[in-house]
Write an enzyme that holds these catalytic residues in place. Sequence first.
Site: not given
Length: 419
Positions: A77-81
């Site tokens: 998943p991309c949202p953490p970064f």
Amino acid sequence: MADLSVVEICAGAGGQSLGLELAGFDHRVAVELDKNAANTLSENRNHWDVRLGDVADESIWNPKEFPEVSLLAGGVPCPPFSIAGKQLGATDERDLFAWAVEAAGKMEPQAVLLENVRGLSMPRFSAYRQHVKDRFKELGYWSDWKLLHASDYGVPQLRPRFVLIALRNEYTPWFEWPEKAPYQGTVGDALFDLMAADGWPGAEPWRAKANDIAPTIVGGSKKHGGADLGPSRAKAAWRALGVDAMGVADAPPSESHPIDFQPKLTTEMVERIQGWGPDSEYAWKFTGRKTARYRQIGNAFPPPVARAVGTSIANALNRKGRRKKLSEVENDAMHDRLYLALRSAPVALTAKELVKLAGEKIDGPTFERRMASLAKDFVIREDDQLGGRAYRLVGFKGFVGQEDHERHSRFSEMRSRIS
């Protein structure tokens, strides 16, 4: 040529899957949380073992059941970064990067491929990246990161993706990042036949206006409403190309639309911008309603880029090409010196001692900001001593599979909105 197998986690709707297949990898299992995306995988490859659910749930799949696989791959998943998000990193319930490294430790594949957004390449995450490299080294892997742009690999959009490759040390001398093969053309060239399909008289003038490559397609998440082509900056870039970015159309403009009409993209057009094509080896069928299809397409790793990276990995595993020194292979070590000083210190050190050990010239306010940034991903103990406040690195906050990690409760609470 050796038989190459892959286990793919967070597989999405198959962008990376198709690219790796074309690079010569045979899927042992593909794991995906989103039902629509999993349905698309099964629709296109009904002989694959596609598993629906939380990739970190061992009742869905267990990494230990897939020893000696050639490649562990995934688009975690991309949202953490993401620059557009809060960049919570290790404390985001969606962060699976460190978990994926531990999964590799259980499986012991020959290689690992993980891709994410450009935000992970920013200074905010330099220590996080170093932690990942350090852990891979402990597990017996060489690893490296590189920012790749889809337009450099035959795709008509910019789309920067930050890619991590890890290889067992014995394969490292044969690895090299894929050579660039830039897209030759514009958005107008890529989409003209689709824009003109229903007789729109403005297709040719539109083609002339759409005279650049596309900005990054943004698939969006379940937290938001209907599909559109991204934030304000992206919308402005699409507008300059003659595209209405406020949504996705059901069909291309027809002969009844005026010449100066500003069209929206259809999902078929977005597929083309992402590197898929119905009349090519990149043919793929997407399932679900329009918004679900758009999100599957927009969130994908473009298949031609995945194929290029997969081919580089396959060549290394087959020891193909010229054997190189490590210095020729390494792209950028990206060390965070303050993090390295904390990690290597056997006892708690003061700010002055840490700065000296790091070998950097850092003033007091800068040191405090750097420590605050590190504390977002790492547990740092602070103690008052005679020489001043002392600091010691005592742990990593990220989820690596712990049964008692708070990630489980947050993930359960947020599951319906995670994508």
